[in-house]
Design a protein around this motif. Structure first.
Motif, short mmCIF file in Angstrom:
data_model
loop_
_atom_site.label_atom_id
_atom_site.label_comp_id
_atom_site.label_asym_id
_atom_site.label_seq_id
_atom_site.Cartn_x
_atom_site.Cartn_y
_atom_site.Cartn_z
N ALA A 26 0.84 -1.19 0.00
CA ALA A 26 0.00 0.00 0.00
C ALA A 26 0.88 1.25 0.00
CB ALA A 26 -0.92 0.01 1.22
N VAL A 27 0.45 2.26 -0.74
CA VAL A 27 1.17 3.53 -0.79
C VAL A 27 0.20 4.66 -0.44
CG1 VAL A 27 2.86 2.73 -2.46
CG2 VAL A 27 0.77 3.83 -3.28
N GLU A 28 0.73 5.72 0.14
CA GLU A 28 -0.10 6.82 0.62
C GLU A 28 -0.13 7.98 -0.36
OE1 GLU A 28 -0.37 8.92 4.91
OE2 GLU A 28 1.39 9.55 3.74
N LEU A 30 -1.57 11.96 -0.36
CA LEU A 30 -2.10 13.06 0.45
C LEU A 30 -2.36 14.23 -0.47
CD1 LEU A 30 -2.82 13.75 3.38
CD2 LEU A 30 -0.52 14.71 3.64
N ASN A 31 -3.63 14.61 -0.58
CA ASN A 31 -4.02 15.67 -1.51
C ASN A 31 -3.50 15.39 -2.92
OD1 ASN A 31 -5.33 17.15 0.53
ND2 ASN A 31 -3.38 18.07 1.17
N ARG A 32 -3.68 14.12 -3.33
CA ARG A 32 -3.35 13.65 -4.68
C ARG A 32 -1.84 13.67 -4.96
NH1 ARG A 32 -6.95 12.80 -8.41
NH2 ARG A 32 -5.55 13.52 -10.06
N ARG A 33 -1.03 13.60 -3.95
CA ARG A 33 0.42 13.52 -4.13
C ARG A 33 0.96 12.31 -3.36
NH1 ARG A 33 2.83 18.03 -6.34
NH2 ARG A 33 1.49 19.88 -6.51
N LEU A 34 1.84 11.55 -4.00
CA LEU A 34 2.51 10.44 -3.31
C LEU A 34 3.42 11.00 -2.25
CD1 LEU A 34 3.29 8.25 -6.43
CD2 LEU A 34 1.98 7.48 -4.44
N THR A 35 3.28 10.49 -1.01
CA THR A 35 4.08 11.01 0.09
C THR A 35 5.39 10.25 0.29
OG1 THR A 35 3.07 9.54 1.73
CG2 THR A 35 1.95 11.64 1.28
N GLY A 36 5.52 9.08 -0.32
CA GLY A 36 6.68 8.24 -0.08
C GLY A 36 6.46 7.25 1.05
N LYS A 37 5.37 7.40 1.82
CA LYS A 37 5.07 6.45 2.88
C LYS A 37 4.38 5.23 2.28
CE LYS A 37 4.48 9.93 6.52
NZ LYS A 37 3.53 10.50 7.53
N HIS A 38 4.75 4.06 2.78
CA HIS A 38 4.13 2.85 2.26
C HIS A 38 4.07 1.78 3.35
CE1 HIS A 38 8.39 1.77 1.71
NE2 HIS A 38 7.97 0.51 1.85
N ALA A 164 -1.54 3.73 -8.29
CA ALA A 164 -1.57 5.13 -7.86
C ALA A 164 -1.35 6.06 -9.05
CB ALA A 164 -0.50 5.37 -6.79
N ASP A 165 -0.37 5.73 -9.91
CA ASP A 165 -0.12 6.56 -11.10
C ASP A 165 -1.30 6.51 -12.05
OD1 ASP A 165 2.39 7.29 -10.18
OD2 ASP A 165 3.43 5.67 -11.22
N VAL A 166 -1.88 5.32 -12.23
CA VAL A 166 -3.03 5.18 -13.12
C VAL A 166 -4.22 5.98 -12.58
CG1 VAL A 166 -4.77 3.54 -13.93
CG2 VAL A 166 -2.35 2.98 -14.13
N TYR A 167 -4.49 5.86 -11.29
CA TYR A 167 -5.62 6.57 -10.68
C TYR A 167 -5.48 8.08 -10.86
CZ TYR A 167 -8.35 8.84 -7.04
OH TYR A 167 -9.18 9.70 -6.36
N LEU A 168 -4.28 8.60 -10.61
CA LEU A 168 -4.07 10.04 -10.75
C LEU A 168 -4.26 10.47 -12.20
CD1 LEU A 168 -0.97 10.46 -8.40
CD2 LEU A 168 -3.33 11.21 -7.96
N ALA A 169 -3.82 9.63 -13.14
CA ALA A 169 -4.02 9.96 -14.56
C ALA A 169 -5.49 9.88 -14.93
CB ALA A 169 -3.20 9.01 -15.43
N MET A 170 -6.19 8.87 -14.42
CA MET A 170 -7.61 8.71 -14.73
C MET A 170 -8.45 9.87 -14.22
SD MET A 170 -8.24 4.68 -13.85
CE MET A 170 -10.03 4.84 -13.93
#
Length: 241
Positions: A26-28, A30-38, A164-170
């Motif tokens: 799982a990756v986090e 926050l406000n549509r930005r990857l935080t690096g936390k997983h 996560a990348d796909v969701y943000l693009a979609m």
């Protein structure tokens, strides 16, 4: 807005047959930005992995022999996802397995994952946006130009990062895309025609499944669809992985 993009790998198709989770990734966001936390763990399932499942993810029983069990990492996992919206592709599969694992915990009053978090399933979202097309994770990567070159086998953390990348693009242009589809349909005259029912037609008998039957049915179909690479004939589009 906090979101957690999640994926699992399992010993087989259905938790109703005693199959278990062997990897959670799982990756986090926050406000549509990857935080690096997983969050990422391989798990000892206390049962053998089905050969067909091992062909999909490449995880062996020998590799998992010294790994923690779900109960050992449950508190850490629940802390990571608490209060977040879970983003999952073909959520019925993963949610079914997570709920089965939570139910096995010694303090079985934890509840269901979909009671703890809201869940957003990107599969029906993709089907609405791209009707009649394949909407597997690999197909969406090609459609949105997301690099999945490292995905020779399924892996929970890698798939969560890709999703996560796909969701943000979609969702970056979702409103425009939906309006465009509606406009095209209107231009082409694709209107829905009403169906007229004869007044003397006898009422159809409707047998409503119980909640348990419905959950079992959906979980089973989602598992077949994921394991078969999106070729389950009973799901529209055949694109669950």
């Amino acid at each position: 807005m906090r979101q957690v993009v999640l994926d699992t790998e399992t010993t087989g198709l259905s938790p109703l047959e005693g199959h278990r989770i062997i990897e959670i990734g799982a990756v986090e966001l926050l406000n549509r930005r990857l935080t690096g936390k997983h969050f990422h763990h391989y798990l000892q399932p206390d049962r053998q992995i089905d050969p067909g499942a091992e062909e999909v993810h490449g995880i062996s029983n020998e590799f998992l022999a010294d790994k923690p069990r779900f109960g050992d990492v449950a508190a850490e996992f629940l802390e990571f996802v608490a209060g977040a919206e879970l983003i999952i592709h073909n959520a019925a599969f993963d949610v079914g397995f997570l709920n089965a694992e939570l139910a096995r915990l010694e303090n079985g009053d934890v509840g269901r994952i979909d009671d703890i978090c809201t869940v957003l399933d990107t599969l029906p979202m993709a089907r609405r946006m791209h009707p009649g097309q394949r909407n597997t994770l690999d197909a969406l990567c090609r459609r949105y130009g997301v690099d999945n070159s490292g995905r020779s086998l399924h892996g929970a953390l890698l798939d969560a990062q890709i999703l996560a990348d796909v969701y943000l693009a979609m969702t970056g242009g979702q409103v425009t895309l939906l309006l465009g589809d509606e406009a095209n349909a209107a231009q082409e005259g694709n209107t829905v025609q009403p169906v007229r029912i004869r007044a003397d037609r006898p009422a159809l008998a409707v047998i409503t499944p119980t909640r348990e039957e419905l959950v079992a049915h959906i979980t089973r179909l989602a598992a077949i669809d994921k394991a078969s690479g999106g070729r389950c004939l009973w799901l529209a589009g055949g694109d669950a992985t």
